[in-house]
Write an enzyme that holds these catalytic residues in place. Sequence first.
Site, PDB file in Angstrom:
ATOM      1  N   THR A 111       0.908  -1.153   0.000  1.00 45.42           N
ATOM      2  CA  THR A 111       0.000   0.000   0.000  1.00 45.42           C
ATOM      3  C   THR A 111       0.949   1.205   0.000  1.00 45.42           C
ATOM      4  O   THR A 111       2.038   1.136   0.589  1.00 45.42           O
ATOM      5  CB  THR A 111      -0.909   0.031   1.243  1.00 45.42           C
ATOM      6  OG1 THR A 111      -0.089   0.081   2.403  1.00 45.42           O
ATOM      7  CG2 THR A 111      -1.811  -1.201   1.321  1.00 45.42           C
ATOM      8  N   HIS A 112       0.548   2.258  -0.673  1.00 45.01           N
ATOM      9  CA  HIS A 112       1.426   3.437  -0.843  1.00 45.01           C
ATOM     10  C   HIS A 112       2.773   3.060  -1.495  1.00 45.01           C
ATOM     11  O   HIS A 112       3.763   3.755  -1.316  1.00 45.01           O
ATOM     12  CB  HIS A 112       1.704   4.141   0.488  1.00 45.01           C
ATOM     13  CG  HIS A 112       0.493   4.336   1.343  1.00 45.01           C
ATOM     14  ND1 HIS A 112      -0.241   5.492   1.337  1.00 45.01           N
ATOM     15  CD2 HIS A 112      -0.130   3.503   2.209  1.00 45.01           C
ATOM     16  CE1 HIS A 112      -1.267   5.371   2.174  1.00 45.01           C
ATOM     17  NE2 HIS A 112      -1.225   4.167   2.714  1.00 45.01           N
TER      18      HIS A 112
ATOM     19  N   SER B 255      18.520  -1.720 -26.077  1.00 42.72           N
ATOM     20  CA  SER B 255      18.833  -0.317 -26.338  1.00 42.72           C
ATOM     21  C   SER B 255      19.921  -0.266 -27.394  1.00 42.72           C
ATOM     22  O   SER B 255      20.802  -1.126 -27.429  1.00 42.72           O
ATOM     23  CB  SER B 255      19.322   0.342 -25.047  1.00 42.72           C
ATOM     24  OG  SER B 255      20.142   1.449 -25.352  1.00 42.72           O
TER      25      SER B 255
ATOM     26  N   LYS C 168      20.679  -3.229 -21.409  1.00 45.12           N
ATOM     27  CA  LYS C 168      19.262  -2.945 -21.191  1.00 45.12           C
ATOM     28  C   LYS C 168      18.328  -3.967 -21.806  1.00 45.12           C
ATOM     29  O   LYS C 168      18.594  -4.551 -22.843  1.00 45.12           O
ATOM     30  CB  LYS C 168      18.917  -1.558 -21.763  1.00 45.12           C
ATOM     31  CG  LYS C 168      19.676  -0.454 -21.076  1.00 45.12           C
ATOM     32  CD  LYS C 168      18.872   0.370 -20.139  1.00 45.12           C
ATOM     33  CE  LYS C 168      17.754   1.116 -20.795  1.00 45.12           C
ATOM     34  NZ  LYS C 168      17.092   2.012 -19.883  1.00 45.12           N
TER      35      LYS C 168
ATOM     36  N   GLU D 221       5.092  -0.655 -21.496  1.00 46.30           N
ATOM     37  CA  GLU D 221       5.039   0.810 -21.512  1.00 46.30           C
ATOM     38  C   GLU D 221       3.983   1.313 -22.498  1.00 46.30           C
ATOM     39  O   GLU D 221       3.260   2.282 -22.242  1.00 46.30           O
ATOM     40  CB  GLU D 221       6.414   1.383 -21.889  1.00 46.30           C
ATOM     41  CG  GLU D 221       7.474   1.115 -20.828  1.00 46.30           C
ATOM     42  CD  GLU D 221       8.878   1.408 -21.361  1.00 46.30           C
ATOM     43  OE1 GLU D 221       9.253   2.589 -21.354  1.00 46.30           O
ATOM     44  OE2 GLU D 221       9.582   0.475 -21.786  1.00 46.30           O
TER      45      GLU D 221
END
Length: 459
Positions: free
Chosen positions: A156-157, A278, A284, A291
């Site tokens: 949570t948070h 990348s 990467k 996304e």
Amino acid sequence: MSNRMWGGRFASGPAEIMEEINASIGFDKRLAPQDIRGSLAHVAMLGAAGILPAEDVAAIEAGLKSVRDEIEAGRFVFKRELEDIHMSVESRLTEIVGPAAGRLHTARSRNDQVATDMKLWVRDTLDSLDQQAADLQRALADTALKHAGTVMPGFTHLQSAQPVTFGHHCLAYVEMLARDRGRFRDARARLNECPLGAAALAGTSFPIDRHATAAALGFDRPTANSLDSVADRDFALESLAAASICAVHLSRFAEELVVWTSAQFNFVKLSDGYTTGSSIMPQKRNPDAAELVRAKSGRIIGALTGLLVVMKGLPLAYSKDMQEDKEGTFDALQALSLCLAAMTGMVKDLEPNADVLARAAGSGYATATDLADWLVRELGLPFRQAHHVTGRLVGAASAKGVGLEELSLPEMQEAEPRITDAVYAVLGVANSVASRTSYGGTAPDNVRAQAQSWIERLG
Ligand code: ARG
């Protein structure tokens, strides 16, 4: 040259820029199948009602089918001067059939025609989105069953809260998708009234049978008010709203995948199939698909907002503004379809890193609530006091830089003298999740049973 479909009172043709802003053929040509289906239903009804002679009906039907064949074969030439799909089909029909083609437009208008075409397209699309959402639910339920006992931190948070299982997390999305599917089905049921025969706005003086055309096109009934029939785009708005909520669900999940696949979290692995490299940083592995799912929610919500704004100021009945319903609706529902497919692919592909998840589940004093619950259950402390004692113990552990389970019994007893050895049994992550047996809780047995029941329901 004036427009040959409506140019009777026009001496000359439109300005170049008028034609450009007015034409919708560039995007409504995708309604060709629906448009021809609607015309076939309409002309059959005109024949059955004795409004058109049988020879004309037969000629028009044959002509519409050859137009359909030409479009399907990619041989049809779409012309901007013919404005939209309705006039393009009719114009070609006239070339094929001759003057009899002019009788097809008896007792209808492009206004009821376009509303019917759009409803047919949206209806088919909602059906296929529903199927795609079911595919994603299936993939999630399978993963949930496999990982019913794989512990992970629950947040949570975005702070570690209590341990949960990976399967439980997957099933949360199965529930969201179930509501999404309910919304798709509700929207479908409400849109399923046929506007055809409302004509321009007032109905028609011809003795048409709107119940027949409605039935032929798979609608439950004709729409009841001719003004509303041609002025209504609720069906698009409602579908876009349902799509937006679904897109928001997918976006939240996509966001989690982005975070979870980062080197810092390393909670799950996506294979080469769903990541990209990348061009400059060889180490990467970017979660581009996730996304893009996250990003596409923007255009889906944008289409809803855009159409709400288009509609909000329109007096009844039709205004050309309503032509702007199409691009956003097509684009948004198509984008959602792609997002559902990409998410399904990623769910099938992803591998949770069980060790990392287990370690993370135990960190951040995630079993503090279990300790508080134990104090309530075993020592009869009121929960507030148990919360306070636990807070002191978390403080002590954190001052020492250790986990709760690493505090010695005497250290525990400084906060509450009645604590016994038995407390250590609830401090482990596995004990914590196993104890969450309340209905809908994260206990692996619950998760397994829920996943099984979803798998059966989804077939
Ligand atoms: N292309 C138009 C649209 O998409 C069809 C309806 C045109 N109606 C009219 N009265 N000009 O809305």
